[in-house]
Design an enzyme around this catalytic site. Structure first.
Site, PDB file in Angstrom:
ATOM      1  N   TYR A   1       1.205 -54.678  14.998  1.00 63.91           N
ATOM      2  CA  TYR A   1       1.144 -55.137  13.663  1.00 63.91           C
ATOM      3  C   TYR A   1      -0.320 -55.413  13.528  1.00 63.91           C
ATOM      4  O   TYR A   1      -0.658 -55.184  12.280  1.00 63.91           O
ATOM      5  CB  TYR A   1       1.997 -56.701  13.830  1.00 63.91           C
ATOM      6  CG  TYR A   1       1.808 -57.355  12.677  1.00 63.91           C
ATOM      7  CD1 TYR A   1       2.328 -56.895  11.436  1.00 63.91           C
ATOM      8  CD2 TYR A   1       1.299 -58.607  12.536  1.00 63.91           C
ATOM      9  CE1 TYR A   1       2.496 -57.618  10.391  1.00 63.91           C
ATOM     10  CE2 TYR A   1       1.085 -59.400  11.279  1.00 63.91           C
ATOM     11  CZ  TYR A   1       1.658 -58.783  10.140  1.00 63.91           C
ATOM     12  OH  TYR A   1       1.578 -59.512   8.896  1.00 63.91           O
TER      13      TYR A   1
ATOM     14  N   GLY B   1       8.784 -54.436  -1.295  1.00 64.89           N
ATOM     15  CA  GLY B   1       9.134 -55.462  -0.848  1.00 64.89           C
ATOM     16  C   GLY B   1       9.525 -56.421  -1.629  1.00 64.89           C
ATOM     17  O   GLY B   1       9.358 -57.861  -1.182  1.00 64.89           O
ATOM     18  N   ALA B   2       9.896 -56.432  -2.993  1.00 67.89           N
ATOM     19  CA  ALA B   2      10.064 -57.544  -3.854  1.00 67.89           C
ATOM     20  C   ALA B   2      11.538 -58.149  -3.918  1.00 67.89           C
ATOM     21  O   ALA B   2      11.882 -58.958  -4.711  1.00 67.89           O
ATOM     22  CB  ALA B   2      10.002 -56.817  -5.295  1.00 67.89           C
ATOM     23  N   ASN B   3      12.135 -57.901  -2.974  1.00 71.99           N
ATOM     24  CA  ASN B   3      13.593 -58.596  -3.034  1.00 71.99           C
ATOM     25  C   ASN B   3      13.531 -59.919  -2.023  1.00 71.99           C
ATOM     26  O   ASN B   3      14.623 -60.680  -2.262  1.00 71.99           O
ATOM     27  CB  ASN B   3      14.473 -57.605  -2.145  1.00 71.99           C
ATOM     28  CG  ASN B   3      14.044 -56.980  -0.566  1.00 71.99           C
ATOM     29  OD1 ASN B   3      13.262 -56.344  -0.559  1.00 71.99           O
ATOM     30  ND2 ASN B   3      14.677 -57.802   0.317  1.00 71.99           N
TER      31      ASN B   3
ATOM     32  N   SER C   1      -3.350 -59.382   6.736  1.00 66.33           N
ATOM     33  CA  SER C   1      -3.145 -60.473   7.248  1.00 66.33           C
ATOM     34  C   SER C   1      -4.365 -60.982   8.250  1.00 66.33           C
ATOM     35  O   SER C   1      -4.980 -60.051   8.463  1.00 66.33           O
ATOM     36  CB  SER C   1      -1.848 -60.297   8.031  1.00 66.33           C
ATOM     37  OG  SER C   1      -1.748 -61.101   9.017  1.00 66.33           O
TER      38      SER C   1
END
Length: 312
Positions: free
Chosen positions: A175, A20-22, A149
């Site tokens: 989630y 998820g480095a974008n 989270s």
């Protein structure tokens, strides 16, 4: 003043893989590690966004060492193919940051039939980590950082039937399930690595409340309802910018003093500089972490005939 990005030591010669480095926290972490000299592998679902992220980093860090690999964490075939491609290019990996995730999506399934949020956020990262750990074993004191989270307090113990057969669905509860599973995976992995005598370290990080594009996407996709709109509002008004939100991830990944099994998060729970924190009480019971690991392996077993290749 607390720990900050300028405290990241020199990273030349090190290889860091970030899912998820974008965008958001992953992009912020990639930029900082690249700026300290690391070779940063961007593992992303959207290749076009990944290329844009690389261009953004290159504009700020001339000469940055960046690589881009496609991966869809909702497909175990994609996860394994990405890990194999990375291993073919790197005999050693120093840092793996399991950062990518989805939030409060409408009810759906992964390519392998799992509930989408737990399948993507948790199971995809478990398999990715297992596939890359053999390379980790060649690096001295490599680190795996799994991002959780505060929403883990909404989570329930992983349940095989709920994962595979489906059940009454609530987007925020699912989630929370995925983030609790992330938390317990990172903690149990740390215990198992230590017991095996491995030099690889597993740490957990939670970013607090950050203003990224993840929340607005949640609102647009219609799966978050009133809770999603409230969360997006709070993130936009009170959330830390991504560079600050990413500091907990970066401290777990790069602080020389960080040890196996530690948890890092903002000093004031939702904001502030990253500090080592105590585990989340009853959510961190050893028997619960072991049970979550067992349920994970049971769910994956039919799809991985050779099993998860843990070097421990």
């Amino acid at each position: 003043m607390g720990w900050k990005s300028s405290d990241i030591p020199d990273q030349h010669g090190r290889v860091a893989v970030i899912t998820g480095a974008n965008s958001g926290l992953g992009l912020a972490a990639a930029r900082e590690l690249a700026g300290r000299g690391a070779t940063v592998v961007l593992a992303v679902r959207d290749v076009a966004k990944g290329r844009a992220a690389m261009a953004s980093i290159n504009s700020e860090v001339p000469g940055a060492r960046l690589e881009l690999y496609p991966v869809d964490l909702a497909s175990l075939d994609s996860v394994r193919a990405c890990a194999a491609a990375i291993r073919s290019e790197h005999e050693r990996i120093d840092v793996l940051i399991n950062n990518a995730g989805v939030v409060a999506t409408p009810a759906s399934r992964t390519a392998d039939g799992f509930e989408y949020q737990v399948g993507t956020n948790h199971l995809g990262h478990v398999v990715f980590t297992a596939e890359l750990l053999p390379a980790h074993g060649l690096a001295d004191a490599a680190r795996v950082v799994t991002v959780t989270s505060g929403a883990l307090v909404l989570g329930r113990m992983l349940d095989h039937d709920r994962l595979v057969n489906g059940a009454t669905y609530h987007p925020w509860r699912a989630y929370g399930d995925s983030k609790l599973a992330n938390f317990r995976f990172g903690a149990e992995l740390a215990r198992r690595l230590e017991a095996s005598g491995s030099s690889t370290r597993s740490l957990v990080a939670h970013p607090g409340l950050a203003d990224t594009d993840l929340m607005p996407t949640t609102v647009r996709n219609g799966g978050a309802g009133r809770s999603g709109r409230l969360s997006a509002f709070l993130a936009a008004r009170l959330g830390m910018p991504p560079p600050d939100g990413a500091l907990s991830l970066l401290r777990a990944a790069a602080d020389p003093a960080a040890s196996n099994g530690q948890l890092y998060g903002p000093r004031w729970i939702m904001a502030g500089p990253p500090v080592q924190q105590r585990w989340f009480g009853r959510w961190a019971r050893p028997e619960s972490m072991a049970r979550s690991w067992e349920v994970t392996e049971r769910a994956l077993e039919p799809l991985l005939p050779e099993g998860l290749r843990w070097p421990m």
